[in-house]
Design a protein around this motif. Structure first.
Motif, PDB file in Angstrom:
ATOM      1  N   LEU A 140     -49.728  34.980  19.647  1.00  0.00           N
ATOM      2  CA  LEU A 140     -50.912  34.155  19.888  1.00  0.00           C
ATOM      3  C   LEU A 140     -50.983  33.798  21.366  1.00  0.00           C
ATOM      4  O   LEU A 140     -49.955  33.579  21.998  1.00  0.00           O
ATOM      5  N   LEU A 169     -55.357  40.670  24.030  1.00  0.00           N
ATOM      6  CA  LEU A 169     -54.973  39.524  23.215  1.00  0.00           C
ATOM      7  C   LEU A 169     -55.433  38.287  23.970  1.00  0.00           C
ATOM      8  O   LEU A 169     -54.991  38.024  25.087  1.00  0.00           O
ATOM      9  N   ARG A 213     -57.260  34.062  23.377  1.00  0.00           N
ATOM     10  CA  ARG A 213     -57.330  32.913  22.472  1.00  0.00           C
ATOM     11  C   ARG A 213     -58.249  33.263  21.298  1.00  0.00           C
ATOM     12  O   ARG A 213     -59.325  33.824  21.492  1.00  0.00           O
ATOM     13  N   GLY A 214     -57.801  32.956  20.084  1.00  0.00           N
ATOM     14  CA  GLY A 214     -58.588  33.252  18.893  1.00  0.00           C
ATOM     15  C   GLY A 214     -58.271  34.592  18.261  1.00  0.00           C
ATOM     16  O   GLY A 214     -58.819  34.943  17.223  1.00  0.00           O
ATOM     17  N   ARG A 215     -57.371  35.360  18.869  1.00  0.00           N
ATOM     18  CA  ARG A 215     -56.971  36.655  18.317  1.00  0.00           C
ATOM     19  C   ARG A 215     -55.482  36.588  17.979  1.00  0.00           C
ATOM     20  O   ARG A 215     -54.739  35.802  18.566  1.00  0.00           O
ATOM     21  N   ILE A 216     -55.060  37.420  17.051  1.00  0.00           N
ATOM     22  CA  ILE A 216     -53.668  37.450  16.603  1.00  0.00           C
ATOM     23  C   ILE A 216     -53.158  38.879  16.730  1.00  0.00           C
ATOM     24  O   ILE A 216     -53.796  39.811  16.242  1.00  0.00           O
ATOM     25  N   ASP A 244     -59.275  39.537  15.199  1.00  0.00           N
ATOM     26  CA  ASP A 244     -60.098  38.378  15.547  1.00  0.00           C
ATOM     27  C   ASP A 244     -60.034  37.387  14.395  1.00  0.00           C
ATOM     28  O   ASP A 244     -60.500  37.679  13.293  1.00  0.00           O
ATOM     29  N   PRO A 248     -60.235  33.297  14.844  1.00  0.00           N
ATOM     30  CA  PRO A 248     -60.125  32.054  15.620  1.00  0.00           C
ATOM     31  C   PRO A 248     -59.533  30.872  14.856  1.00  0.00           C
ATOM     32  O   PRO A 248     -58.663  30.179  15.377  1.00  0.00           O
ATOM     33  N   SER A 277     -55.842  31.611  13.973  1.00  0.00           N
ATOM     34  CA  SER A 277     -55.079  31.590  15.221  1.00  0.00           C
ATOM     35  C   SER A 277     -54.785  30.156  15.651  1.00  0.00           C
ATOM     36  O   SER A 277     -53.656  29.822  16.018  1.00  0.00           O
ATOM     37  N   ARG A 278     -55.802  29.301  15.591  1.00  0.00           N
ATOM     38  CA  ARG A 278     -55.620  27.893  15.970  1.00  0.00           C
ATOM     39  C   ARG A 278     -54.632  27.204  15.021  1.00  0.00           C
ATOM     40  O   ARG A 278     -53.772  26.433  15.444  1.00  0.00           O
ATOM     41  N   TRP A 321     -51.194  28.361  15.855  1.00  0.00           N
ATOM     42  CA  TRP A 321     -50.788  27.766  17.131  1.00  0.00           C
ATOM     43  C   TRP A 321     -50.256  26.351  16.910  1.00  0.00           C
ATOM     44  O   TRP A 321     -49.196  25.985  17.402  1.00  0.00           O
ATOM     45  N   LEU A 347     -53.776  36.922   6.482  1.00  0.00           N
ATOM     46  CA  LEU A 347     -53.751  37.934   7.534  1.00  0.00           C
ATOM     47  C   LEU A 347     -53.258  39.271   6.993  1.00  0.00           C
ATOM     48  O   LEU A 347     -53.876  40.307   7.220  1.00  0.00           O
TER      49      LEU A 347
END
Length: 181
Positions: free
Chosen positions: A25, A42, A44-47, A100, A102, A105-106, A109, A133
Motif C-alpha cells: 500500500l 502503485l 494511494r487507493g491501489r493495492i 484499484d 480505494p 486500501s484505506r 492502511w 481482494l
C-alpha cells in the motif's frame, strides 16, 4: 504475518522476489512496479499483490519519495484462508496484480497502523479485509450458503461476505460464508 513500513526517497528495489505473499500500500507518492512483463503504478487507493517467487522491481516515480506499507503473508496463512472461504481443501494461488480499491486500501492502511495496539485481533481482521481482494482476483470462490436472514456482510465488487466468527480464546478464523441473495 509480518508488517513492513518504509519511506523511500532515494532508493529503488532492483529485480527481486519474496518467499511469501506481499500486499503493498502507498500513503503518499508513487512507486512503479515492473512484473510479469508489464509496468504499473502503485498509488494511494491501489493495492499491490506479489506472490512468492514473482520477480519484480519497485522504483520511485517522479521527484519525491513514497511511503510503503506491506503485509507479508506466509503461503500457509493464505492456504488456511482459502480453506475457510471454500469450506474445502484447496490449493491457494493468486497471481501478481495492482488493484484499484480505494476503500479497502484505506482500511488496510489503518489496520496496519493500529496493529501494534491490537496484535491479538490483528490476524483475524486482516483476513476479513483480504478475503474480498482474493475473491475479486478470482483466486477463490466462496461456498454458497442458503438463507441470508440476518446476514451482515462486506460488499466488494459483487461479493458479499459475512464477518468471520472468532473462537473464544484465539484470533482464528472459523468460517467464511457467502450471503444468499
Amino acid at each position: 504475518m509480518v508488517l513492513g513500513e518504509a519511506h523511500l526517497t532515494h532508493s529503488d528495489f532492483a529485480p527481486h522476489f519474496h518467499l511469501d505473499y506481499h500486499i503493498g500500500l502507498i500513503a503518499d507518492g508513487v512507486q512503479r512496479q515492473d512484473f510479469s512483463g508489464r509496468s504499473d503504478l502503485l498509488t494511494r487507493g491501489r493495492i499491490a499483490i506479489m506472490p512468492p517467487g514473482e520477480v519484480h522491481t519497485g522504483t520511485r516515480e517522479g521527484d519525491g519519495g513514497y511511503t510503503l506499507r506491506t503485509f507479508r503473508l506466509a503461503p500457509a496463512l493464505l492456504q488456511t484462508l482459502a480453506q475457510e472461504i471454500t469450506d474445502a481443501p484447496q490449493r491457494f494461488e493468486c497471481g501478481p496484480a495492482i488493484v484499484d480499491a480505494p476503500l479497502l486500501s484505506r482500511q488496510l492502511w489503518h489496520l496496519h497502523a493500529g496493529a501494534a495496539a491490537y496484535q491479538e485481533r490483528f490476524d483475524a481482521a486482516a483476513l476479513l479485509l483480504l478475503a474480498p481482494l482474493v475473491i475479486q482476483q478470482g483466486a477463490l470462490r466462496p461456498m454458497p450458503v442458503s438463507g441470508g436472514l440476518g446476514c451482515r456482510g462486506v460488499n466488494f465488487s459483487g461479493c458479499v461476505i459475512t464477518a468471520m466468527r472468532i473462537s473464544a480464546n484465539r484470533s482464528r478464523c472459523r468460517r467464511w460464508r457467502r450471503c444468499a441473495a
